[in-house]
Design a protein around this motif. Structure first.
Motif, mmCIF file in Angstrom:
data_model
loop_
_atom_site.group_PDB
_atom_site.id
_atom_site.type_symbol
_atom_site.label_atom_id
_atom_site.label_comp_id
_atom_site.label_asym_id
_atom_site.label_seq_id
_atom_site.Cartn_x
_atom_site.Cartn_y
_atom_site.Cartn_z
ATOM 1 N N VAL A 140 0.556 -2.908 -5.659
ATOM 2 C CA VAL A 140 0.842 -1.485 -5.878
ATOM 3 C C VAL A 140 -0.208 -0.865 -6.809
ATOM 4 N N GLN A 141 -0.565 -1.575 -7.891
ATOM 5 C CA GLN A 141 -1.522 -1.013 -8.852
ATOM 6 C C GLN A 141 -2.873 -0.724 -8.205
ATOM 7 N N ASP A 142 -3.367 -1.682 -7.404
ATOM 8 C CA ASP A 142 -4.657 -1.494 -6.725
ATOM 9 C C ASP A 142 -4.592 -0.316 -5.759
ATOM 10 N N ALA A 143 -3.473 -0.237 -5.044
ATOM 11 C CA ALA A 143 -3.317 0.844 -4.072
ATOM 12 C C ALA A 143 -3.298 2.204 -4.767
ATOM 13 N N LEU A 144 -2.615 2.271 -5.911
ATOM 14 C CA LEU A 144 -2.542 3.542 -6.650
ATOM 15 C C LEU A 144 -3.936 4.003 -7.066
ATOM 16 N N TYR A 145 -4.716 3.044 -7.556
ATOM 17 C CA TYR A 145 -6.090 3.340 -7.995
ATOM 18 C C TYR A 145 -6.915 3.881 -6.829
ATOM 19 N N LYS A 146 -6.833 3.219 -5.693
ATOM 20 C CA LYS A 146 -7.614 3.647 -4.524
ATOM 21 C C LYS A 146 -7.081 4.971 -3.960
ATOM 22 N N TYR A 147 -5.775 5.110 -4.007
ATOM 23 C CA TYR A 147 -5.127 6.334 -3.516
ATOM 24 C C TYR A 147 -5.625 7.557 -4.290
ATOM 25 N N LYS A 148 -5.920 7.365 -5.576
ATOM 26 C CA LYS A 148 -6.378 8.490 -6.389
ATOM 27 C C LYS A 148 -7.642 9.107 -5.831
ATOM 28 N N SER A 149 -8.534 8.299 -5.232
ATOM 29 C CA SER A 149 -9.723 8.929 -4.651
ATOM 30 C C SER A 149 -9.625 9.173 -3.148
ATOM 31 N N ILE A 150 -8.810 8.388 -2.458
ATOM 32 C CA ILE A 150 -8.771 8.523 -0.992
ATOM 33 C C ILE A 150 -7.624 9.422 -0.525
ATOM 34 N N GLY A 151 -6.524 9.394 -1.272
ATOM 35 C CA GLY A 151 -5.392 10.265 -0.966
ATOM 36 C C GLY A 151 -4.801 10.020 0.409
ATOM 37 N N ARG A 152 -4.474 11.096 1.088
ATOM 38 C CA ARG A 152 -3.777 10.968 2.362
ATOM 39 C C ARG A 152 -4.713 11.067 3.567
ATOM 40 N N ARG A 153 -5.950 10.624 3.374
ATOM 41 C CA ARG A 153 -6.856 10.521 4.535
ATOM 42 C C ARG A 153 -6.398 9.401 5.474
ATOM 43 N N CYS A 154 -5.520 8.531 4.973
ATOM 44 C CA CYS A 154 -5.038 7.416 5.794
ATOM 45 C C CYS A 154 -3.554 7.217 5.509
ATOM 46 N N LEU A 155 -2.922 6.321 6.265
ATOM 47 C CA LEU A 155 -1.547 5.911 5.965
ATOM 48 C C LEU A 155 -1.618 4.605 5.187
ATOM 49 N N TRP A 156 -0.838 4.512 4.113
ATOM 50 C CA TRP A 156 -0.875 3.339 3.239
ATOM 51 C C TRP A 156 0.274 2.383 3.551
ATOM 52 N N HIS A 157 -0.087 1.091 3.676
ATOM 53 C CA HIS A 157 0.904 0.043 3.949
ATOM 54 C C HIS A 157 0.922 -0.927 2.783
ATOM 55 N N LEU A 158 2.118 -1.261 2.282
ATOM 56 C CA LEU A 158 2.218 -2.309 1.269
ATOM 57 C C LEU A 158 2.557 -3.618 1.977
ATOM 58 N N ILE A 159 1.640 -4.591 1.882
ATOM 59 C CA ILE A 159 1.855 -5.859 2.590
ATOM 60 C C ILE A 159 2.181 -7.013 1.642
ATOM 61 N N GLY A 160 1.985 -6.811 0.341
ATOM 62 C CA GLY A 160 2.242 -7.881 -0.631
ATOM 63 C C GLY A 160 3.615 -7.742 -1.270
ATOM 64 N N HIS A 161 3.980 -8.748 -2.037
ATOM 65 C CA HIS A 161 5.284 -8.783 -2.695
ATOM 66 C C HIS A 161 5.486 -7.557 -3.598
ATOM 67 N N LEU A 162 6.691 -7.008 -3.565
ATOM 68 C CA LEU A 162 7.006 -5.824 -4.367
ATOM 69 C C LEU A 162 7.997 -6.176 -5.468
ATOM 70 N N GLN A 163 7.612 -5.856 -6.716
ATOM 71 C CA GLN A 163 8.529 -6.070 -7.841
ATOM 72 C C GLN A 163 9.332 -4.800 -8.081
ATOM 73 N N THR A 164 10.552 -4.995 -8.550
ATOM 74 C CA THR A 164 11.460 -3.861 -8.761
ATOM 75 C C THR A 164 10.835 -2.774 -9.637
ATOM 76 N N ASN A 165 10.108 -3.181 -10.661
ATOM 77 C CA ASN A 165 9.557 -2.167 -11.585
ATOM 78 C C ASN A 165 8.379 -1.382 -10.989
ATOM 79 N N LYS A 166 7.941 -1.728 -9.777
ATOM 80 C CA LYS A 166 6.855 -0.991 -9.121
ATOM 81 C C LYS A 166 7.359 -0.115 -7.966
ATOM 82 N N VAL A 167 8.678 -0.128 -7.768
ATOM 83 C CA VAL A 167 9.217 0.551 -6.589
ATOM 84 C C VAL A 167 8.975 2.060 -6.634
ATOM 85 N N LYS A 168 9.119 2.646 -7.820
ATOM 86 C CA LYS A 168 8.961 4.091 -7.935
ATOM 87 C C LYS A 168 7.552 4.510 -7.491
ATOM 88 N N ASP A 169 6.546 3.806 -7.976
ATOM 89 C CA ASP A 169 5.168 4.085 -7.554
ATOM 90 C C ASP A 169 4.988 3.804 -6.066
#
Ligand SMILES: *Cc1c(COP(=O)(O)O)cnc(C)c1O
Length: 225
Positions: free
Chosen positions: A57-86
């Protein structure tokens, strides 16, 4: 290099579809960019890629800041409860949901932003202790409980085959995931249409397509070598 790799991957995908009598339109390429730079992600988007997969999630957020919604984002790795909001704030599809506790949290955070979050259920088909995912026998109970959460939409299942040099060794795991999907849909345990199968990576995507994959997640075959 990326352009040639991408061409080669899409040609190999088309060949596997043809071989198994499937339409190319039924198999989506999720380009896995966990080891790619922002410039490289922009390059693949310019080459026509729509779906980008990240495993943290952290890496995706960083990349999302410059790329935004030019693409659709998929989370493929394990998700921890404290990252769900992001996670619900950026991802179109979360492939790695593996507990009702996580469903509850995703539902809660999605509700706050008026979203119905599309998810896949990760299944540990191989039973390896190193892998995340529900056991196949836990799926029925999971699907029943998930009916209580209106702000999630279960679109299908996801799995990762054990690492191996021979793609044929992945085949039984992919076949099993397809059978599990068919059982769930036949038993009408789901209010959703859970038809998607996210399976197949650089080393085994052709076998995955032959076994019914609707979403291959490919990184190295596009970004390296
Ligand atoms: C890294 C990763 C992929 C892509 O693997 P490649 O071998 O680079 O194609 C697919 N799915 C998941 C869950 C991953 O973490």
């Amino acid at each position: 290099m990326i352009e040639d790799n991408l061409k080669s991957v899409t040609q190999r995908m088309a060949k596997s579809c043809a071989k198994s009598g499937r339409s190319c339109a039924d198999v989506k390429l999720v380009c896995v960019t966990k080891e790619a730079l922002v410039e490289e992600i922009n390059d693949v988007i310019d080459l026509g890629i729509v779906d980008i997969g990240e495993n943290r999630v952290q890496d995706a957020l960083y990349k999302y800041k410059s790329i935004g919604r030019r693409c659709l984002w998929h989370l493929i790795g394990h998700l921890q409860t404290n990252k769900v909001k992001d996670a619900v704030s950026i991802f179109s599809l979360i492939h790695s949901v593996d507990s009702i506790h996580l469903v509850e949290e995703i539902d809660k955070c999605s509700k706050r932003i008026n979203k119905v979050q599309d998810i896949l259920v990760q299944v540990n088909v191989s039973g390896e202790s190193s892998k995340f995912g529900l056991k196949p026998e836990e799926l029925n109970g999971f699907f029943k409980k998930s009916l209580l959460y209106p702000n999630i939409n279960i679109l299908g299942l996801m799995t990762i085959a054990p690492e191996s040099r021979d793609p044929e060794e992945s085949r039984p795991y992919f076949r099993k995931l397809r059978e599990l999907r068919d059982e769930i849909n036949n038993s009408q345990l789901t209010a959703h249409s859970s038809q998607l199968l996210s399976m197949g990576m650089s080393n085994d995507f052709e076998v995955a397509i032959e076994e019914g994959s609707t979403m291959v997640r490919i990184g190295r075959a596009i970004f390296s070598g």
